[in-house]
Design an enzyme around this catalytic site. Structure first.
Site, PDB file in Angstrom:
ATOM      1  N   HIS A  30      -6.287  -7.306  -0.437  1.00  0.00           N
ATOM      2  CA  HIS A  30      -6.399  -5.878  -0.719  1.00  0.00           C
ATOM      3  C   HIS A  30      -5.627  -5.526  -1.992  1.00  0.00           C
ATOM      4  O   HIS A  30      -4.596  -6.134  -2.281  1.00  0.00           O
ATOM      5  CB  HIS A  30      -5.834  -5.057   0.448  1.00  0.00           C
ATOM      6  CG  HIS A  30      -6.475  -5.367   1.767  1.00  0.00           C
ATOM      7  ND1 HIS A  30      -5.926  -6.240   2.673  1.00  0.00           N
ATOM      8  CD2 HIS A  30      -7.632  -4.914   2.318  1.00  0.00           C
ATOM      9  CE1 HIS A  30      -6.713  -6.313   3.743  1.00  0.00           C
ATOM     10  NE2 HIS A  30      -7.753  -5.526   3.555  1.00  0.00           N
TER      11      HIS A  30
ATOM     12  N   ASP B 149      -2.742 -10.769  -2.242  1.00  0.00           N
ATOM     13  CA  ASP B 149      -3.304 -10.215  -1.002  1.00  0.00           C
ATOM     14  C   ASP B 149      -4.766  -9.818  -1.263  1.00  0.00           C
ATOM     15  O   ASP B 149      -5.107  -9.421  -2.376  1.00  0.00           O
ATOM     16  CB  ASP B 149      -2.484  -8.984  -0.590  1.00  0.00           C
ATOM     17  CG  ASP B 149      -2.850  -8.452   0.786  1.00  0.00           C
ATOM     18  OD1 ASP B 149      -2.120  -8.741   1.743  1.00  0.00           O
ATOM     19  OD2 ASP B 149      -3.873  -7.736   0.895  1.00  0.00           O
TER      20      ASP B 149
ATOM     21  N   ASP C 127      -4.593 -12.816   3.581  1.00  0.00           N
ATOM     22  CA  ASP C 127      -5.837 -12.329   4.177  1.00  0.00           C
ATOM     23  C   ASP C 127      -7.070 -12.648   3.331  1.00  0.00           C
ATOM     24  O   ASP C 127      -8.175 -12.219   3.682  1.00  0.00           O
ATOM     25  CB  ASP C 127      -5.749 -10.825   4.513  1.00  0.00           C
ATOM     26  CG  ASP C 127      -4.997 -10.027   3.487  1.00  0.00           C
ATOM     27  OD1 ASP C 127      -4.725 -10.564   2.402  1.00  0.00           O
ATOM     28  OD2 ASP C 127      -4.671  -8.852   3.762  1.00  0.00           O
TER      29      ASP C 127
ATOM     30  N   HIS D  50       0.818  -1.228   0.000  1.00  0.00           N
ATOM     31  CA  HIS D  50       0.000   0.000   0.000  1.00  0.00           C
ATOM     32  C   HIS D  50       0.847   1.272   0.000  1.00  0.00           C
ATOM     33  O   HIS D  50       0.311   2.362  -0.225  1.00  0.00           O
ATOM     34  CB  HIS D  50      -0.923   0.044   1.230  1.00  0.00           C
ATOM     35  CG  HIS D  50      -1.965  -1.021   1.245  1.00  0.00           C
ATOM     36  ND1 HIS D  50      -2.854  -1.197   0.214  1.00  0.00           N
ATOM     37  CD2 HIS D  50      -2.274  -1.981   2.165  1.00  0.00           C
ATOM     38  CE1 HIS D  50      -3.659  -2.224   0.496  1.00  0.00           C
ATOM     39  NE2 HIS D  50      -3.327  -2.715   1.670  1.00  0.00           N
TER      40      HIS D  50
END
Ligand code: ZN
Length: 305
Positions: free
Chosen positions: A163, A161, A245, A124
């Site tokens: 995200h 991931d 995740d 991120h």
């Protein structure tokens, strides 16, 4: 014979995010415990902290200086999710530096692949800001090192991931030497990562998964979208943003993957780039699921199919 090395340094545990943060030191301990439980004794790679020069290929001077000042003076960072303290500086330098050391080791033929088990995670982090638990974008820093220092012409980054890796997409969006592919839940944090965002030369690909979809959808997307694109692009090196995740037990995602699904995804990727793979830990917040998933991922990287 094991020839998939692991990167781990205890400084990753010293990066203290406070008692209630999901991205906590116990994540690394849970992974090491799972390795021990499965009697896996991997070779550990010696690593170097990232240099300022390596950081500045992705991040701005202002960002690097802000993170250093914030860590060393125990200041608050404007993004309340992204916590750092004095020990975070060394952890961040080793997390990013370990990624480069891993790439070097694979290029030199010391190991066929490397799995870095470190924190803080990276995908991120944008050129000019930390966000989403990430200080520096480890995978982007390693990717830029591979193209600009090692001189590779084509590399791919696959990010599973849950995200979207907004920072990685931003770093390479118009760079046709680096193909960034992300499969992620949408709608979800950080709200980025749309399928129509293909980059200047079709070297960016976002695959969105609705919350709660069956795991088969992940596998068919990888088989029918990700692998054909990677085979067409013919990268010389594959970096993986390995977040766990999307596990069905994860508190920060709403997907249905299990350990064996991560193994299956990893095995599917092994034919890419002649198996020259460096995988970097991103998310994964249920400690038991994270440990078991990392074991599955490591064994799939290491063992012959
Ligand atoms: Zn994540």
């Amino acid at each position: 014979m094991s020839d998939t090395a692991v990167v781990f340094r205890e400084e990753g545990i010293f990066h203290d995010t406070g008692p209630y943060h999901p991205e906590k030191p116990a994540r690394l301990e849970a992974i090491l415990d799972a390795f021990a439980r499965h009697k896996i004794d991997p070779p550990f790679l010696e690593i170097e902290p990232v240099t300022r020069e390596d950081l500045l290929r992705i991040h701005t001077v202002q960002h690097v200086d802000t993170i250093e000042r914030t860590c060393k003076n125990n200041l608050d960072y404007p993004d309340p999710d992204t916590v750092m303290g004095e020990a975070s500086w060394d952890a961040a330098l080793l997390s990013a530096g370990g990624a480069i050391s891993a790439c070097k080791a694979v290029l030199e033929g010391k190991y066929k692949s490397v799995f870095e088990i470190m924190r803080p995670p990276g995908h991120h982090a944008e050129p000019n800001r930390a966000m989403g638990f990430c200080l520096f974008n480890n995978v982007a820093i390693a990717g830029r090192w591979l193209t600009d220092v090692a001189g590779l012409k084509r590399i791919a980054i696959f990010d599973f991931d849950v995200h979207h890796g907004n920072g990685t997409q931003k770093a390479f969006y118009d760079d046709d030497r680096v193909y960034y592919i992300s499969i992620h839940q949408f709608p979800h944090y950080p709200g980025t990562g749309f399928p129509e965002e293909r980059g200047k030369n079709n070297t960016n690909l976002n695959i969105q998964m609705m919350p709660g979809v069956p795991e088969e959808l992940w596998h068919s997307a990888i088989e029918n979208l990700v692998l054909p694109e990677l085979k067409r692009f013919k990268p010389e090196f594959l970096l993986i943003s390995a977040g766990f995740d999307a596990h069905r037990k994860d508190p920060l995602g709403s997907q249905n993957l299990e350990e064996e699904d991560f193994a299956k995804i990893t095995r599917a990727l092994k034919g890419i780039a002649g198996g020259r793979i460096v995988s970097l830990l991103e998310g994964g917040y249920n400690l038991e699921a994270l440990g078991e998933s990392c074991v599955a991922h490591y064994l799939a990287l290491r063992d012959e199919i």
